[in-house]
Design an enzyme around this catalytic site. Structure first.
Site, PDB file in Angstrom:
ATOM      1  N   GLU A 218     -13.393  -5.555  -2.102  1.00 29.36           N
ATOM      2  CA  GLU A 218     -12.017  -6.039  -2.200  1.00 29.36           C
ATOM      3  C   GLU A 218     -11.786  -6.937  -0.996  1.00 29.36           C
ATOM      4  O   GLU A 218     -11.539  -6.452   0.111  1.00 29.36           O
ATOM      5  CB  GLU A 218     -11.033  -4.851  -2.216  1.00 29.36           C
ATOM      6  CG  GLU A 218     -11.221  -3.912  -3.400  1.00 29.36           C
ATOM      7  CD  GLU A 218     -10.994  -4.575  -4.749  1.00 29.36           C
ATOM      8  OE1 GLU A 218     -10.488  -5.718  -4.776  1.00 29.36           O
ATOM      9  OE2 GLU A 218     -11.322  -3.967  -5.775  1.00 29.36           O
ATOM     10  N   CYS A 252      -3.860  -8.637   2.042  1.00 26.94           N
ATOM     11  CA  CYS A 252      -4.904  -9.455   1.412  1.00 26.94           C
ATOM     12  C   CYS A 252      -4.339 -10.326   0.301  1.00 26.94           C
ATOM     13  O   CYS A 252      -4.900 -11.373  -0.015  1.00 26.94           O
ATOM     14  CB  CYS A 252      -6.034  -8.569   0.874  1.00 26.94           C
ATOM     15  SG  CYS A 252      -5.477  -7.316  -0.290  1.00 26.94           S
TER      16      CYS A 252
END
Length: 476
Positions: A218, A252
């Site tokens: 991720e 993110c």
């Protein structure tokens, strides 16, 4: 010392794998019990964890932590408990004609992989360690977590709490710095989950490859915001401001840069700026606004601003309270909107991960589409506007990990949508049934009937007419 650290990690992995093997087949009730204990750990210690995260950051909103790290993680557990029986069912698959008539059967069983490593980051230190854990447990695995050293107090608290709620052969937390993380990523896990930067992701994948460990990465990247001409610029600006200012941009999926029509640039910037003013009348002493996590990250962000300014960008500091940040030592940073950016500027080359918002302009939306397609595929992509044809054009002409339309970030909070990147923004995904399957092995099982299928099908030597007939049939 390094050898001792590695041996300790290897000891725990061996312990967990042995317990996993001996306990198979483990009932679903045991998997559910682990999820319930993980949820209890989070619920019963939520406030302590939120206070500790604030201490690690220097300042971080208790309420924000309770939403993003505590409640959202409990939500992941609830979703797994509700759906895991359905996810875990074996699937009947059709067999070729006429095998089914002769009694042959085929199925896919979703079986646990074993011991899964979780390398979690500092920006949401509880959520990004425990949310994937819920699905890892749902799939029937054991786990080892290596949390970030940047949020050291939170990592140590998680380690102590895990010891209270779990035996070491079910779940363990390993703390330490980069050398511990390097040893962890090179362990022969059955699967490894890493959340963090793309450069570190490459190193993790390289280390895992030595043991052929499958990875879920991720990562991040530069998630663009497309502003269509049909957007409500005031509403869109507030939503972008909320996404960009939450956790001081240390997300993110934070909107990384805006692409706006040339003639709407001022309106777009005003919309974001007004959104900041509305939500954050002050910043320095405002508990709702987070600090940058470390001096190193703070200096990096300051460097990005100076690099852009030095290369000709215009920097608009959004400072609602007119505060003096120059002498403040809290690592708080106002939103810097950066106009006239070029690809030579570092702010357009690397993921920002902070309260900086570059603005690019287009005359036709296809210019923005082409720009995104020429760069690494982003983790998130955002479109604002009421023009459904234009929205569909943006979605079908671009590739990204996920999309939110008329807002930012929200797709990650939908438990029934997979969350993951593509290419340099990541591989694999968790959340939803896709997450359960990520942490399961899809095992093909074929049940042969009593009849001699090989002979009947012409597969058994000596080959002859039955073989020719079978080949002809297969080629039709």
């Amino acid at each position: 010392m390094a050898d001792d650290l590695r041996q300790e990690q290897e000891r725990i992995l061996k312990l967990q794998r042995s317990a996993f093997t001996q306990s198979r087949p483990e009932p679903m009730s045991m998997r559910k019990d682990r999820i319930k204990r993980a949820m209890a750990l989070i619920k019963e210690n939520g406030e302590d964890l939120a206070k500790t995260m604030s201490a690690d950051f220097g300042s971080r909103s208790m309420q924000q932590s309770m939403i993003t790290d505590i409640a959202a993680t409990v939500g992941a557990g609830k979703h797994a408990l509700k759906n895991m029986d359905k996810w875990a069912r074996s699937e009947k698959r059709p067999v070729q004609f006429p095998l089914g008539l002769l009694g042959a059967k085929a199925e896919v069983r979703y079986e646990p992989k074993g011991v899964i490593g979780i390398l979690s980051p500092w920006n949401f230190p509880v959520n990004l360690a425990f949310a994937p854990l819920m699905q890892i447990f749902a799939a029937g695995n054991r786990a080892m977590i290596k949390p970030s050293e940047f949020t050291e107090r939170t990592s140590l608290l998680m380690k102590e709490l895990v010891k209270e709620y779990f035996t070491e052969d079910e779940l363990a937390v390993i703390t330490g710095g980069p050398e511990v993380a390097a040893a962890f990523s090179s362990l022969p896990f059955d699967h490894l989950v890493f959340t963090g930067s793309t450069p570190t992701g490459r190193r993790v994948m390289e280390a895992a490859s030595a043991n052929l460990v499958p990875v879920t990465l991720e990562l991040g990247g530069k998630s663009p915001v497309f502003m269509g001409r049909s957007a409500d610029y005031a509403k869109a600006g507030e939503r972008i401001a909320l996404g960009k200012m939450m956790n001081a941009g240390q997300i993110c999926l934070s909107p990384d840069y805006m692409y706006v029509p040339q003639d709407k640039e001022d309106e777009a910037i005003a919309g974001v700026s007004q959104g900041v003013h509305k939500m954050y009348p002050t910043l320095l002493e405002n508990d709702d606004y987070a600090s940058i996590v470390s001096d190193r990250h703070f200096e990096r962000l300051q460097g990005l601003v100076e690099d852009a300014r030095g290369k000709g960008a215009e920097v608009i500091e959004v400072n609602p309270g007119g505060e003096d940040f120059s002498n403040a030592n809290q690592r708080k940073m106002p939103l810097n909107i950066i106009r006239n950016v070029t690809d030579e500027m570092a702010v357009m080359q690397e993921e920002i991960f902070g309260p900086l918002l570059p603005v690019k302009t287009y005359s036709q939306i296809d210019e923005a589409v082409d720009y995104v397609n020429e760069h690494d595929r982003p983790l998130g992509l955002y479109y604002f506007g009421e023009d459904k044809a234009e929205q569909e054009r943006v979605l079908t002409k671009t590739i990204s990990g996920g999309v939110t339309t008329n807002d930012v970030i929200f797709h990650v909070s939908m438990e029934d949508l997979p969350f993951g990147g593509v290419g340099p923004s990541g591989m694999g995904s968790y959340h939803a049934i896709e997450g359960f399957r990520e942490f399961s092995h899809a095992r093909a099982v074929y049940h042969q009937p009593k009849i001699d299928i090989a002979k009947l099908g012409g597969f058994k030597p000596p080959y002859g007419k039955a073989t020719d007939k079978a080949i002809a049939q297969m080629m039709k």
